[in-house]
Design a protein around this motif. Structure first.
Motif: not given
Length: 88
Positions: A4-13, A15, A38
């Protein structure tokens, strides 16, 4: 949880790294704009209020405006160009 967190973490990193790199150039120039694009969920049972979708030209014109001096008083906001498909 990690799936769940992987795509969120990748997007934030992504950005963060992009903004940090741009900030170096903006600092040297004394000005600059960071635009982030987005999307969000669209209710398929609720058609776009304008009965069309945004074109690439619409997106480009909006980005050009948001990055221009005409938008110099706009800060930290969303510009919705969903043609009414996403109702806030």
């Amino acid at each position: 949880m990690s799936d769940f967190l992987r795509p969120i973490t990748n997007a934030m990193r992504s950005q963060f790294l992009t903004t940090r790199a741009a900030a170096r150039h903006m600092t040297a120039r004394g000005a600059g704009v960071v635009l982030a694009f987005g999307g969000g969920p669209v209710d398929s049972t609720h058609p776009a209020l304008l009965l069309r979708t945004a074109t690439l030209s619409d997106v480009g014109a909006t980005a050009a405006f948001a990055a221009s001096d005409k938008a110099r008083t706009i800060t930290s906001t969303d510009i919705d160009i969903s043609c009414g498909a996403i109702v806030n």
